[in-house]
Write a protein that holds these residues in place. Structure first.
Motif, PDB file in Angstrom:
ATOM      1  N   THR A   4      20.485   6.270  53.266  1.00 52.47           N
ATOM      2  CA  THR A   4      21.486   7.238  53.582  1.00 52.47           C
ATOM      3  C   THR A   4      22.948   6.714  53.656  1.00 52.47           C
ATOM      4  O   THR A   4      22.869   5.545  54.583  1.00 52.47           O
ATOM      5  CB  THR A   4      21.151   7.795  55.013  1.00 52.47           C
ATOM      6  OG1 THR A   4      19.915   8.656  54.724  1.00 52.47           O
ATOM      7  CG2 THR A   4      22.029   9.082  55.391  1.00 52.47           C
ATOM      8  N   SER A   5      23.862   7.126  53.095  1.00 50.53           N
ATOM      9  CA  SER A   5      25.187   6.941  53.679  1.00 50.53           C
ATOM     10  C   SER A   5      25.582   7.935  54.605  1.00 50.53           C
ATOM     11  O   SER A   5      25.828   9.052  54.356  1.00 50.53           O
ATOM     12  CB  SER A   5      26.068   6.863  52.425  1.00 50.53           C
ATOM     13  OG  SER A   5      27.552   6.872  52.808  1.00 50.53           O
ATOM     14  N   TYR A   6      25.842   7.200  55.888  1.00 52.38           N
ATOM     15  CA  TYR A   6      26.159   7.932  57.043  1.00 52.38           C
ATOM     16  C   TYR A   6      27.776   8.771  56.859  1.00 52.38           C
ATOM     17  O   TYR A   6      27.846   9.778  57.411  1.00 52.38           O
ATOM     18  CB  TYR A   6      25.783   7.617  58.236  1.00 52.38           C
ATOM     19  CG  TYR A   6      24.230   7.668  58.478  1.00 52.38           C
ATOM     20  CD1 TYR A   6      23.654   8.478  59.161  1.00 52.38           C
ATOM     21  CD2 TYR A   6      23.667   6.511  57.894  1.00 52.38           C
ATOM     22  CE1 TYR A   6      22.279   8.529  59.153  1.00 52.38           C
ATOM     23  CE2 TYR A   6      22.101   6.494  58.244  1.00 52.38           C
ATOM     24  CZ  TYR A   6      21.559   7.511  58.783  1.00 52.38           C
ATOM     25  OH  TYR A   6      20.372   7.562  58.753  1.00 52.38           O
ATOM     26  N   LYS A   7      28.419   7.880  56.167  1.00 58.56           N
ATOM     27  CA  LYS A   7      29.871   8.455  56.094  1.00 58.56           C
ATOM     28  C   LYS A   7      29.756   9.608  55.186  1.00 58.56           C
ATOM     29  O   LYS A   7      30.426  10.731  55.485  1.00 58.56           O
ATOM     30  CB  LYS A   7      30.643   7.118  55.522  1.00 58.56           C
ATOM     31  CG  LYS A   7      30.923   6.111  56.375  1.00 58.56           C
ATOM     32  CD  LYS A   7      31.814   5.093  55.967  1.00 58.56           C
ATOM     33  CE  LYS A   7      32.160   4.272  57.002  1.00 58.56           C
ATOM     34  NZ  LYS A   7      32.802   3.203  56.359  1.00 58.56           N
ATOM     35  N   GLN A   8      29.119   9.646  54.027  1.00 61.53           N
ATOM     36  CA  GLN A   8      28.737  10.697  53.355  1.00 61.53           C
ATOM     37  C   GLN A   8      28.177  11.843  53.922  1.00 61.53           C
ATOM     38  O   GLN A   8      28.640  13.038  53.717  1.00 61.53           O
ATOM     39  CB  GLN A   8      28.107  10.292  51.855  1.00 61.53           C
ATOM     40  CG  GLN A   8      29.002   9.404  50.997  1.00 61.53           C
ATOM     41  CD  GLN A   8      28.143   8.918  49.705  1.00 61.53           C
ATOM     42  OE1 GLN A   8      26.848   9.271  49.521  1.00 61.53           O
ATOM     43  NE2 GLN A   8      28.676   8.340  48.707  1.00 61.53           N
ATOM     44  N   HIS A  11      30.443  13.608  56.186  1.00 61.92           N
ATOM     45  CA  HIS A  11      31.468  14.329  55.733  1.00 61.92           C
ATOM     46  C   HIS A  11      31.102  15.593  54.971  1.00 61.92           C
ATOM     47  O   HIS A  11      31.496  16.515  55.196  1.00 61.92           O
ATOM     48  CB  HIS A  11      32.028  13.317  54.522  1.00 61.92           C
ATOM     49  CG  HIS A  11      33.161  14.025  53.671  1.00 61.92           C
ATOM     50  ND1 HIS A  11      34.456  14.272  54.401  1.00 61.92           N
ATOM     51  CD2 HIS A  11      33.218  14.633  52.478  1.00 61.92           C
ATOM     52  CE1 HIS A  11      34.812  15.055  53.519  1.00 61.92           C
ATOM     53  NE2 HIS A  11      33.976  15.073  52.156  1.00 61.92           N
ATOM     54  N   GLY A  12      29.729  15.310  54.666  1.00 65.37           N
ATOM     55  CA  GLY A  12      29.167  16.664  53.925  1.00 65.37           C
ATOM     56  C   GLY A  12      28.828  17.825  55.086  1.00 65.37           C
ATOM     57  O   GLY A  12      28.971  18.859  54.869  1.00 65.37           O
TER      58      GLY A  12
END
Length: 114
Positions: A4-8, A11-12
């Motif tokens: 998982t990209s926690y930044k993405q 943001h989502g």
């Protein structure tokens, strides 16, 4: 290692919550006020409250909570040791599944810290 990209992820989630703020303004305002009240002032400092929130997010298996509270802790200059201590409590309280989510929280904190 979490993929998982926690930044993405955060943001989502933020984008999706913007829609709810439009259609459910009273509910979202109320939720925001609860957050402000819970995280401000009091006998416990803000960073400790964020560490508690991260631990609860791990114990309840909430990926979004892990992302947002890891981001806040990174911005508050929490140390890796502080985060790991909080995750130790989450593991104690949540058992085996919390171990897996604690690994995700480490990934999220490291991603926001970099």
């Amino acid at each position: 290692m979490s993929e998982t990209s926690y930044k993405q992820l955060t943001h989502g989630i933020s984008s999706n919550l913007a829609q709810l703020r439009q259609t459910q303004p009273d509910v979202m305002k109320g939720f925001g006020e609860i957050g402000k009240a819970a995280m401000s002032g009091g006998a416990i400092d803000a960073k400790t409250k964020e560490l508690i929130a991260l631990a609860i997010g791990v114990a309840t298996r909430c990926e979004g909570c892990i992302g947002f509270h890891s981001k806040a802790l990174a911005h508050m200059n929490a140390s890796l040791e502080e985060v790991h201590d909080a995750l130790g409590v989450a593991i104690y309280m949540g058992g085996g599944p919390s171990v897996m989510y604690a690994a995700n929280a480490v990934a999220a904190f490291n991603e926001f810290k970099s």
